[in-house]
Design a protein around this motif. Structure first.
Motif, PDB file in Angstrom:
ATOM      1  N   ASN A  22     -25.455-108.446  -7.922  1.00 49.54           N
ATOM      2  CA  ASN A  22     -25.666-107.312  -7.020  1.00 49.54           C
ATOM      3  C   ASN A  22     -26.990-106.673  -7.418  1.00 49.54           C
ATOM      4  O   ASN A  22     -27.188-106.325  -8.588  1.00 49.54           O
ATOM      5  N   ARG A  23     -27.874-106.524  -6.442  1.00 48.84           N
ATOM      6  CA  ARG A  23     -29.239-106.045  -6.719  1.00 48.84           C
ATOM      7  C   ARG A  23     -29.263-104.810  -7.620  1.00 48.84           C
ATOM      8  O   ARG A  23     -30.091-104.714  -8.517  1.00 48.84           O
ATOM      9  N   ASP A  24     -28.386-103.846  -7.318  1.00 42.63           N
ATOM     10  CA  ASP A  24     -28.486-102.557  -8.013  1.00 42.63           C
ATOM     11  C   ASP A  24     -27.728-102.533  -9.344  1.00 42.63           C
ATOM     12  O   ASP A  24     -27.567-101.492  -9.952  1.00 42.63           O
ATOM     13  N   GLU A  25     -27.242-103.725  -9.776  1.00 41.31           N
ATOM     14  CA  GLU A  25     -26.554-103.776 -11.074  1.00 41.31           C
ATOM     15  C   GLU A  25     -27.385-104.488 -12.146  1.00 41.31           C
ATOM     16  O   GLU A  25     -26.859-104.877 -13.193  1.00 41.31           O
ATOM     17  N   ALA A  26     -28.670-104.647 -11.878  1.00 42.18           N
ATOM     18  CA  ALA A  26     -29.584-105.060 -12.950  1.00 42.18           C
ATOM     19  C   ALA A  26     -29.565-103.952 -14.003  1.00 42.18           C
ATOM     20  O   ALA A  26     -29.184-102.802 -13.714  1.00 42.18           O
ATOM     21  N   ARG A  27     -29.969-104.282 -15.207  1.00 39.59           N
ATOM     22  CA  ARG A  27     -30.028-103.252 -16.247  1.00 39.59           C
ATOM     23  C   ARG A  27     -31.252-102.362 -16.020  1.00 39.59           C
ATOM     24  O   ARG A  27     -32.248-102.799 -15.454  1.00 39.59           O
ATOM     25  N   LEU A  28     -31.132-101.123 -16.458  1.00 37.00           N
ATOM     26  CA  LEU A  28     -32.209-100.146 -16.291  1.00 37.00           C
ATOM     27  C   LEU A  28     -32.458 -99.455 -17.629  1.00 37.00           C
ATOM     28  O   LEU A  28     -31.547 -98.869 -18.211  1.00 37.00           O
ATOM     29  N   MET A  29     -33.687 -99.556 -18.102  1.00 35.81           N
ATOM     30  CA  MET A  29     -34.091 -98.808 -19.296  1.00 35.81           C
ATOM     31  C   MET A  29     -34.806 -97.544 -18.827  1.00 35.81           C
ATOM     32  O   MET A  29     -35.749 -97.630 -18.037  1.00 35.81           O
ATOM     33  N   ARG A  33     -40.723 -89.532 -21.067  1.00 36.43           N
ATOM     34  CA  ARG A  33     -42.012 -89.338 -21.750  1.00 36.43           C
ATOM     35  C   ARG A  33     -42.057 -88.017 -22.521  1.00 36.43           C
ATOM     36  O   ARG A  33     -42.726 -87.911 -23.536  1.00 36.43           O
ATOM     37  N   LYS A  34     -41.325 -87.009 -22.009  1.00 38.56           N
ATOM     38  CA  LYS A  34     -41.361 -85.691 -22.644  1.00 38.56           C
ATOM     39  C   LYS A  34     -40.619 -85.706 -23.979  1.00 38.56           C
ATOM     40  O   LYS A  34     -41.115 -85.221 -24.991  1.00 38.56           O
ATOM     41  N   THR A  35     -39.416 -86.302 -23.970  1.00 34.73           N
ATOM     42  CA  THR A  35     -38.601 -86.299 -25.195  1.00 34.73           C
ATOM     43  C   THR A  35     -38.826 -87.557 -26.035  1.00 34.73           C
ATOM     44  O   THR A  35     -38.316 -87.653 -27.151  1.00 34.73           O
ATOM     45  N   GLN A  36     -39.583 -88.536 -25.459  1.00 35.86           N
ATOM     46  CA  GLN A  36     -39.835 -89.814 -26.154  1.00 35.86           C
ATOM     47  C   GLN A  36     -38.520 -90.515 -26.516  1.00 35.86           C
ATOM     48  O   GLN A  36     -38.366 -91.073 -27.599  1.00 35.86           O
ATOM     49  N   THR A  37     -37.569 -90.458 -25.572  1.00 35.66           N
ATOM     50  CA  THR A  37     -36.268 -91.103 -25.797  1.00 35.66           C
ATOM     51  C   THR A  37     -36.061 -92.245 -24.814  1.00 35.66           C
ATOM     52  O   THR A  37     -36.657 -92.267 -23.727  1.00 35.66           O
ATOM     53  N   ILE A  38     -35.204 -93.188 -25.207  1.00 40.21           N
ATOM     54  CA  ILE A  38     -34.886 -94.362 -24.392  1.00 40.21           C
ATOM     55  C   ILE A  38     -33.380 -94.407 -24.163  1.00 40.21           C
ATOM     56  O   ILE A  38     -32.595 -94.262 -25.104  1.00 40.21           O
ATOM     57  N   GLU A  39     -32.985 -94.595 -22.893  1.00 40.17           N
ATOM     58  CA  GLU A  39     -31.560 -94.753 -22.558  1.00 40.17           C
ATOM     59  C   GLU A  39     -31.353 -96.108 -21.890  1.00 40.17           C
ATOM     60  O   GLU A  39     -32.262 -96.635 -21.243  1.00 40.17           O
ATOM     61  N   HIS A  40     -30.134 -96.636 -21.991  1.00 34.10           N
ATOM     62  CA  HIS A  40     -29.784 -97.913 -21.365  1.00 34.10           C
ATOM     63  C   HIS A  40     -28.741 -97.663 -20.275  1.00 34.10           C
ATOM     64  O   HIS A  40     -27.649 -97.164 -20.555  1.00 34.10           O
ATOM     65  N   LYS A  41     -29.090 -98.013 -19.052  1.00 34.24           N
ATOM     66  CA  LYS A  41     -28.224 -97.748 -17.897  1.00 34.24           C
ATOM     67  C   LYS A  41     -28.176 -98.983 -17.002  1.00 34.24           C
ATOM     68  O   LYS A  41     -28.743-100.029 -17.315  1.00 34.24           O
ATOM     69  N   LEU A  42     -27.536 -98.829 -15.821  1.00 35.30           N
ATOM     70  CA  LEU A  42     -27.644 -99.815 -14.745  1.00 35.30           C
ATOM     71  C   LEU A  42     -28.567 -99.239 -13.681  1.00 35.30           C
ATOM     72  O   LEU A  42     -28.710 -98.016 -13.570  1.00 35.30           O
ATOM     73  N   PHE A  43     -29.170-100.114 -12.863  1.00 35.45           N
ATOM     74  CA  PHE A  43     -30.157 -99.640 -11.890  1.00 35.45           C
ATOM     75  C   PHE A  43     -29.567 -98.577 -10.959  1.00 35.45           C
ATOM     76  O   PHE A  43     -30.224 -97.594 -10.631  1.00 35.45           O
ATOM     77  N   LYS A  44     -28.309 -98.764 -10.554  1.00 33.10           N
ATOM     78  CA  LYS A  44     -27.716 -97.806  -9.601  1.00 33.10           C
ATOM     79  C   LYS A  44     -27.569 -96.404 -10.198  1.00 33.10           C
ATOM     80  O   LYS A  44     -27.408 -95.431  -9.465  1.00 33.10           O
ATOM     81  N   GLY A 343     -35.999-109.978 -13.032  1.00 36.20           N
ATOM     82  CA  GLY A 343     -35.491-109.382 -14.261  1.00 36.20           C
ATOM     83  C   GLY A 343     -34.923-107.979 -14.092  1.00 36.20           C
ATOM     84  O   GLY A 343     -34.612-107.534 -12.987  1.00 36.20           O
ATOM     85  N   ASP A 344     -34.826-107.281 -15.211  1.00 37.33           N
ATOM     86  CA  ASP A 344     -34.283-105.922 -15.236  1.00 37.33           C
ATOM     87  C   ASP A 344     -35.415-104.916 -14.981  1.00 37.33           C
ATOM     88  O   ASP A 344     -36.562-105.309 -14.804  1.00 37.33           O
ATOM     89  N   ALA A 345     -35.063-103.641 -14.982  1.00 38.22           N
ATOM     90  CA  ALA A 345     -36.027-102.620 -14.564  1.00 38.22           C
ATOM     91  C   ALA A 345     -36.166-101.504 -15.586  1.00 38.22           C
ATOM     92  O   ALA A 345     -35.344-101.354 -16.490  1.00 38.22           O
ATOM     93  N   MET A 346     -37.233-100.733 -15.382  1.00 30.60           N
ATOM     94  CA  MET A 346     -37.540 -99.604 -16.244  1.00 30.60           C
ATOM     95  C   MET A 346     -37.824 -98.396 -15.350  1.00 30.60           C
ATOM     96  O   MET A 346     -38.516 -98.531 -14.337  1.00 30.60           O
ATOM     97  N   LEU A 347     -37.257 -97.250 -15.699  1.00 27.21           N
ATOM     98  CA  LEU A 347     -37.554 -95.985 -15.012  1.00 27.21           C
ATOM     99  C   LEU A 347     -38.294 -95.113 -16.018  1.00 27.21           C
ATOM    100  O   LEU A 347     -37.773 -94.852 -17.110  1.00 27.21           O
ATOM    101  N   ILE A 348     -39.503 -94.698 -15.667  1.00 25.21           N
ATOM    102  CA  ILE A 348     -40.304 -93.849 -16.557  1.00 25.21           C
ATOM    103  C   ILE A 348     -40.405 -92.464 -15.927  1.00 25.21           C
ATOM    104  O   ILE A 348     -40.923 -92.312 -14.812  1.00 25.21           O
ATOM    105  N   ILE A 349     -39.841 -91.468 -16.627  1.00 25.89           N
ATOM    106  CA  ILE A 349     -39.846 -90.114 -16.061  1.00 25.89           C
ATOM    107  C   ILE A 349     -40.644 -89.168 -16.963  1.00 25.89           C
ATOM    108  O   ILE A 349     -41.008 -89.517 -18.075  1.00 25.89           O
TER     109      ILE A 349
END
Length: 349
Positions: A22-29, A33-44, A343-349
């Motif tokens: 399912n397109r929206d169930e790729a992994r999302l990192m 940028r403000k807190t310099q933290t990384i979370e692991h989610k699904l794209f949806k 592949g999987d995706a990255m969201l940069i906020i």
């Protein structure tokens, strides 16, 4: 920054040959940028990072089946022809890449289709693999384009070693593709499903569409250590009034403006006014974004995990900050995120 700053070891098993079921169930990192933290989610889950009146900017380019296989006259040798861009619709002139190139000279004719109903003549050499072809076809322009679509196949990236499957024509197209002209998909957009777009709409997000026809130049390797000496290939882009109005209104209201993919970011940054708003645009851009760079329009970005030493990775580095991006890529390899188009995706906020 130098080219060598963008090298890393990418294990072959992390290259995605197939997309998530399912397109929206790729992994999302998610990179903050403000807190310099990384979370692991699904794209949806990206819906949780946006509020009503935030803007998602989508690239509505549509991939056309740009890879053809023909036979050379007399010898019958099988030749791959990759359509890059149409130069003249009346005379049916196209810029193409041919493989194997050493066999293809000016004056050669290539025959396509079992019935050889489409013929092309080589009229110029452009680069080592590049040629200009004149297509010869008895029929109207629309019939000619239909014939190209019928004979062509979905141009999957070279790193995908498997055979092209019929499903790839749909897999390798975003659900908002409208304007035909790309030879590769804007891959960040491949993760959106109709269901996710509907949920974002219901939450009150606004959408703006731009067009940037992805060319093969996007994937051309950088071969100079000094990045300022690299020349990007030009790509055709369009930004129309409805998009500029939506985006400029969001700038005024200090909303989140999310560029869905490096192609969107490149289009936006190619048409910035002196007071850091977005202008309409129609033409070609060869803008190359690498660190350090001040972004004017988008304050958020969705992207895939890119090839070592690629211009795409350099843009992400400029947006996320180089050290933070390196940390994210190391984490992606460790956590076995999938890289490249499917592949999987990255969201940069």
């Amino acid at each position: 920054m130098k080219l060598s700053h963008f090298n890393f070891d990418l294990p072959k098993e992390l290259l995605a040959e197939y997309p998530a079921e399912n397109r929206d169930e790729a992994r999302l990192m998610v990179l903050n940028r403000k807190t310099q933290t990384i979370e692991h989610k699904l794209f949806k889950d990206l819906i949780d990072y946006f509020d009503a009146d935030d803007v998602m900017v989508l690239n509505n380019t549509k991939v056309f089946p740009a890879r053809l296989y023909g036979n050379k006259e007399k010898t019958g040798a099988r030749i791959e022809v990759f359509l890059l861009r149409e130069l003249n619709s009346e005379t049916r002139l196209w810029d193409v890449l041919v493989d194997p190139a050493r066999k293809i000279r000016i004056g050669n004719k290539l025959y396509f289709g079992d019935d050889e109903s489409l013929v092309a003549e080589v009229i110029d050499n452009t680069t080592s693999r590049g040629r200009t072809l004149r297509f010869l076809y008895d029929g109207s322009y629309q019939e000619f384009r239909n014939k190209l679509t019928e004979l062509g196949e979905t141009p999957l990236p070279k790193y995908i070693k498997r055979e092209v499957e019929p499903e790839d024509a749909e897999r390798y197209q975003t659900i908002f593709a409208k304007e035909e002209g790309a030879v590769a998909a804007p891959t960040a957009g491949l993760h959106f499903s109709k269901h996710l777009l509907k949920r974002l709409e219901i939450k009150g997000l606004n959408f703006a569409e731009v067009t940037l026809h992805v060319g093969l130049g996007t994937f051309s390797p950088v071969e100079v250590e000094d990045l300022s000496k690299h020349k990007m290939d030009s790509e055709e882009a369009y930004i129309h009034a409805p998009a500029t109005a939506t985006i400029n209104n969001a700038i005024k209201e200090n909303r989140r403006i999310c560029a869905v993919g490096t192609t969107v970011m490149r289009a936006l940054e190619s048409s910035v006014s002196s007071n850091h708003t977005l202008n309409e645009f129609s033409g070609w851009t060869n803008k190359f974004i690498f660190p350090p760079y001040d972004f004017s329009i988008a304050n958020c970005m969705i992207t895939n995990f890119h090839t070592p030493k690629s211009t795409l990775m350099m843009m992400v580095s400029a947006f996320a900050g180089h050290d933070f991006m390196k940390e994210a890529y190391e984490e992606a390899v460790k956590e076995k995120y999938k890289f490249y188009s499917y592949g999987d995706a990255m969201l940069i906020i």
